[in-house]
Write a protein that holds these residues in place. Structure first.
Motif, PDB file in Angstrom:
ATOM      1  N   GLN A 213       0.832  -1.207   0.000  1.00  0.00           N
ATOM      2  CA  GLN A 213       0.000   0.000   0.000  1.00  0.00           C
ATOM      3  C   GLN A 213       0.866   1.255   0.000  1.00  0.00           C
ATOM      4  O   GLN A 213       0.536   2.245  -0.662  1.00  0.00           O
ATOM      5  CB  GLN A 213      -0.926  -0.013   1.214  1.00  0.00           C
ATOM      6  N   TYR A 216       2.023   1.662  -3.631  1.00  0.00           N
ATOM      7  CA  TYR A 216       0.944   2.104  -4.514  1.00  0.00           C
ATOM      8  C   TYR A 216       0.596   3.572  -4.275  1.00  0.00           C
ATOM      9  O   TYR A 216       0.384   4.339  -5.215  1.00  0.00           O
ATOM     10  CB  TYR A 216      -0.308   1.248  -4.289  1.00  0.00           C
ATOM     11  N   LEU A 217       0.536   3.974  -3.007  1.00  0.00           N
ATOM     12  CA  LEU A 217       0.157   5.346  -2.707  1.00  0.00           C
ATOM     13  C   LEU A 217       1.246   6.325  -3.132  1.00  0.00           C
ATOM     14  O   LEU A 217       0.940   7.420  -3.629  1.00  0.00           O
ATOM     15  CB  LEU A 217      -0.136   5.494  -1.213  1.00  0.00           C
ATOM     16  N   ASP A 219       3.256   5.972  -5.640  1.00  0.00           N
ATOM     17  CA  ASP A 219       3.143   6.112  -7.095  1.00  0.00           C
ATOM     18  C   ASP A 219       1.989   7.034  -7.470  1.00  0.00           C
ATOM     19  O   ASP A 219       2.098   7.853  -8.392  1.00  0.00           O
ATOM     20  CB  ASP A 219       2.945   4.741  -7.747  1.00  0.00           C
ATOM     21  N   THR A 220       0.872   6.897  -6.755  1.00  0.00           N
ATOM     22  CA  THR A 220      -0.306   7.698  -7.080  1.00  0.00           C
ATOM     23  C   THR A 220      -0.124   9.152  -6.658  1.00  0.00           C
ATOM     24  O   THR A 220      -0.617  10.064  -7.330  1.00  0.00           O
ATOM     25  CB  THR A 220      -1.548   7.118  -6.374  1.00  0.00           C
ATOM     26  N   ALA A 244      -5.663  10.486  -4.382  1.00  0.00           N
ATOM     27  CA  ALA A 244      -4.617   9.457  -4.451  1.00  0.00           C
ATOM     28  C   ALA A 244      -5.020   8.173  -3.747  1.00  0.00           C
ATOM     29  O   ALA A 244      -4.798   7.071  -4.263  1.00  0.00           O
ATOM     30  CB  ALA A 244      -3.317  10.008  -3.858  1.00  0.00           C
ATOM     31  N   THR A 247      -7.541   5.774  -5.587  1.00  0.00           N
ATOM     32  CA  THR A 247      -6.943   5.057  -6.721  1.00  0.00           C
ATOM     33  C   THR A 247      -5.945   4.010  -6.258  1.00  0.00           C
ATOM     34  O   THR A 247      -5.881   2.910  -6.822  1.00  0.00           O
ATOM     35  CB  THR A 247      -6.251   6.056  -7.656  1.00  0.00           C
ATOM     36  N   SER A 248      -5.171   4.308  -5.222  1.00  0.00           N
ATOM     37  CA  SER A 248      -4.151   3.360  -4.768  1.00  0.00           C
ATOM     38  C   SER A 248      -4.755   2.146  -4.081  1.00  0.00           C
ATOM     39  O   SER A 248      -4.091   1.111  -3.957  1.00  0.00           O
ATOM     40  CB  SER A 248      -3.191   4.068  -3.801  1.00  0.00           C
ATOM     41  N   THR A 252      -4.596  -2.761  -4.275  1.00  0.00           N
ATOM     42  CA  THR A 252      -4.604  -3.475  -2.993  1.00  0.00           C
ATOM     43  C   THR A 252      -5.795  -4.409  -2.911  1.00  0.00           C
ATOM     44  O   THR A 252      -5.681  -5.545  -2.433  1.00  0.00           O
ATOM     45  CB  THR A 252      -4.638  -2.472  -1.834  1.00  0.00           C
TER      46      THR A 252
END
Length: 327
Positions: A213, A216-217, A219-220, A244, A247-248, A252
């Protein structure tokens, strides 16, 4: 939404049927139940072996397509998943293990998702700060500890706590020991048995979801639409929460969906440490015993778990991201 769910369920039923059928043919090709009898010294008469294999519908001298037809007919008409090489019913063996695994896995999975995602968001917002470095170091520490070692350490600590208090608070084996009719006492007994294995399964899950997570966050947070929202004057926390984070969470949710089956069947180490008769230990036993019907039944249950998780992930993704169209 209802039309979408029904359409997905129909597609998943077809996928599950194909996957389970392929598993049956693969298990029939690679497993050799006859060797269970031939390895005995002296081995039973061949006629007796064939009779036992015929009763379980796993005789390799019978064409596999004929065995598949009998097996499928038994499931469709009587929900009978067959017999093991030792002539014990698969239904009776797998049902209590599914219940045990559900009790063991459900709470640990929910806690792993809640704690892991929360810590991942917390550390991503504070990237490279002391909170991020500290929590990432702790996560790395637990990531490299084998599950068996972690389980034994927790058992050792729990036994020491029981001895120090002078009363058994935590149980280190099984899931139940209460046999009375008081529901409150039964629930308390279940909690006393579940606490330790839940901790053992929650820690690795939390670490995994935390790290993914966070990635991913991060990147977003660097996406153009988030930067645009920040440039328009939206505070960082609101930009993350409104844009953000939603979307992230989609990847997940997908990770969670496709890890459900592995969680059920992959808890064999935890089940071994705490002497729990769950699906993980039964799966290993079925493969070791050349149990075709038992292995296919577990694979089918895993397919149901995976596809159910995939359906929930699709619905969750559509709810998080309005750009996704259910059509």
């Amino acid at each position: 939404m209802i039309k979408y769910i029904l359409k997905r369920c129909f597609n998943y039923v077809i996928m599950l049927f194909i996957a389970t059928s392929m598993t049956y043919f693969l298990a029939s090709a690679f497993m050799d139940p006859r060797s269970n009898y031939m390895s005995r010294h002296p081995h039973p008469p061949i006629a007796s072996i064939n009779r036992s294999l015929d009763l379980a519908n796993i005789n390799d001298q019978t064409p596999v397509i004929v065995r598949y037809g009998r097996w499928l007919t038994g499931i469709v008409t009587r929900w009978n998943w067959g017999l093991s090489p030792e002539q014990s019913p698969i239904n009776g063996a797998i049902a209590p293990r599914i219940l045990a695994s559900v009790q063991l896995v459900t709470v640990a999975t929910v806690l792993s998702i809640i704690f892991g995602v929360s810590i991942g968001v917390y550390t991503a917002i504070r990237q490279y700060k002391w909170q991020d470095r500290t929590l990432n170091s702790i996560a790395t520490f637990f990531l490299v500890i084998p599950t068996a070692v972690l389980g034994l350490v927790i058992v050792y600590l729990a036994v020491g706590m029981n001895n120090g208090i002078g009363q058994r608070i935590f149980y280190v084996t099984g899931l139940h020991s209460y046999s009375g009719g008081n529901p409150f006492a039964w629930f308390l007994d279940l909690l006393q048995h579940l606490v330790l294995p839940t901790i053992v399964m929650t820690i690795p899950g939390t670490v995994s979801y935390h790290l993914t997570q966070r990635t991913y966050l991060l990147d977003t947070m660097n996406a153009d639409y988030v930067r645009t929202a920040r440039a328009k004057g939206l505070p960082l926390n609101k930009a993350i929460r409104r844009h953000a984070l939603r979307t992230s969470l989609i990847p997940t949710a997908v990770d969670v969906a496709f890890s459900i089956a592995s969680i059920f069947t992959g808890a064999v180490i935890t089940e071994t440490v705490f002497a729990i008769n769950g699906l993980g230990s039964y799966f290993v036993q079925a493969i070791g015993d050349n149990d075709i019907n038992g292995s296919v039944a577990i694979a089918a249950f895993g397919g149901v778990c995976t596809l159910t998780g995939a359906l929930l992930a699709d619905i969750f993704s559509a709810w998080l991201d309005p750009r996704i169209r259910l059509s």
